[in-house]
Design a protein around this motif. Structure first.
Motif, short mmCIF file in Angstrom:
data_model
loop_
_atom_site.label_atom_id
_atom_site.label_comp_id
_atom_site.label_asym_id
_atom_site.label_seq_id
_atom_site.Cartn_x
_atom_site.Cartn_y
_atom_site.Cartn_z
N ASN A 8 -4.59 -44.69 -18.07
CA ASN A 8 -3.59 -45.57 -17.92
C ASN A 8 -3.74 -46.42 -16.80
N ILE A 9 -4.16 -47.87 -16.91
CA ILE A 9 -4.22 -48.66 -15.87
C ILE A 9 -3.57 -49.82 -16.12
N THR A 10 -2.84 -50.26 -15.20
CA THR A 10 -1.76 -51.30 -15.36
C THR A 10 -1.87 -52.46 -14.64
N LEU A 11 -1.34 -53.53 -15.19
CA LEU A 11 -1.71 -54.86 -14.27
C LEU A 11 -1.25 -54.73 -12.80
N THR A 12 -0.15 -53.88 -12.34
CA THR A 12 0.17 -53.74 -11.09
C THR A 12 -1.21 -52.88 -10.12
N ASP A 13 -1.77 -51.96 -11.03
CA ASP A 13 -3.06 -51.31 -10.60
C ASP A 13 -4.19 -52.32 -10.39
N VAL A 14 -4.18 -53.49 -11.10
CA VAL A 14 -5.35 -54.42 -11.04
C VAL A 14 -4.84 -55.48 -9.97
N LEU A 15 -3.63 -55.46 -9.57
CA LEU A 15 -3.58 -56.76 -8.80
C LEU A 15 -3.21 -55.85 -7.21
N ILE A 16 -2.78 -54.62 -7.27
CA ILE A 16 -2.30 -54.07 -5.76
C ILE A 16 -3.41 -52.80 -5.66
N PRO A 17 -4.03 -52.88 -4.62
CA PRO A 17 -5.24 -51.79 -4.33
C PRO A 17 -4.48 -50.49 -4.09
N PHE A 18 -5.10 -49.53 -4.49
CA PHE A 18 -4.81 -48.29 -4.02
C PHE A 18 -3.57 -47.56 -4.79
N VAL A 19 -2.90 -48.13 -5.60
CA VAL A 19 -1.73 -47.53 -6.16
C VAL A 19 -1.75 -46.83 -7.62
N SER A 20 -2.96 -46.91 -8.07
CA SER A 20 -3.25 -46.30 -9.55
C SER A 20 -3.15 -44.99 -9.39
N ALA A 21 -2.51 -44.46 -10.46
CA ALA A 21 -2.69 -42.88 -10.53
C ALA A 21 -4.04 -42.49 -10.92
N TYR A 22 -4.62 -43.35 -11.40
CA TYR A 22 -6.23 -42.93 -12.15
C TYR A 22 -7.15 -43.46 -10.90
N GLN A 23 -8.01 -42.60 -10.30
CA GLN A 23 -9.20 -42.60 -9.20
C GLN A 23 -8.47 -43.96 -8.48
N PRO A 24 -7.52 -43.58 -7.52
CA PRO A 24 -6.90 -44.67 -6.62
C PRO A 24 -7.99 -45.47 -5.63
#
Length: 184
Positions: free
Chosen positions: A74-90
């Motif tokens: 699960n990679i979202t547009l937010t993960d693409v634009l804002i660094p280090f917020v992803s739940a997947y391998q932040p």
């Protein structure tokens, strides 16, 4: 499109991005040093740099799109634009996001170059130098091909090429005077 197809597309576009952005950085240095490529006039080097920059950006868009569309992770547009917020391998994804954000600034200012002025464009263009290593480290950390022979050699070749070009860029040119505070 299957998850497997998207995974292969993501891997392929990531590797192509590494190659293209490496060439773009080297061509950018060549343009700055007023280097002519064999069989090309100087404006041809500039045109090639711009064209490959657009091609690399298109492959980056495909790389990001396949990562978002693939439901395996699960990679979202937010993960693409804002660094280090992803739940997947932040960390690793975040470094890719930093590279993307820096490159986005370079692309936007390049498109607005005539409106923002040469000095602002050139200053922002320095971010390309920062973007490349962030992208490289992102690939090393998150890439599923990291550690394979072909990817190891590709990464070494790209890193050596950029380092050699950067060393050439930083070396004072004989017969020219270096201005204090000069930009790229």
């Amino acid at each position: 499109m299957t998850t497997e197809t998207l995974w292969y597309a993501n891997r392929a576009t990531g590797a192509v991005c590494l190659i293209l952005f490496t060439i773009v950085v080297v061509l950018g240095i060549a343009v700055r040093l007023r280097t002519r490529l064999p069989a090309l006039p100087r404006f041809g080097t500039i045109r090639l740099h711009r064209t490959l920059s657009l091609s690399a950006t298109a492959f980056l868009a495909l790389h990001i799109t396949t990562a978002i569309v693939d439901t395996y992770v699960n990679i979202t547009l937010t993960d693409v634009l804002i660094p280090f917020v992803s739940a997947y391998q932040p960390l690793w994804l975040g470094l890719g996001t930093v590279a993307f954000d820096l490159m986005l600034a370079v692309v936007i200012t390049s498109l607005l170059r005539n409106r923002i002025g040469h000095r602002a464009w050139r200053t922002t263009h320095w971010l390309a130098y920062a973007s490349w290593p962030f992208a490289l480290i992102h690939g090393l950390g998150i890439g599923t091909d990291t550690g394979t022979d072909w990817m190891t050699w590709l990464t070494i070749a790209c890193a050596a090429t950029v380092l050699a070009a950067a060393a050439t860029r930083m070396r004072p040119r004989t017969g020219t005077r270096i201005r204090e505070g000069a930009h790229p």
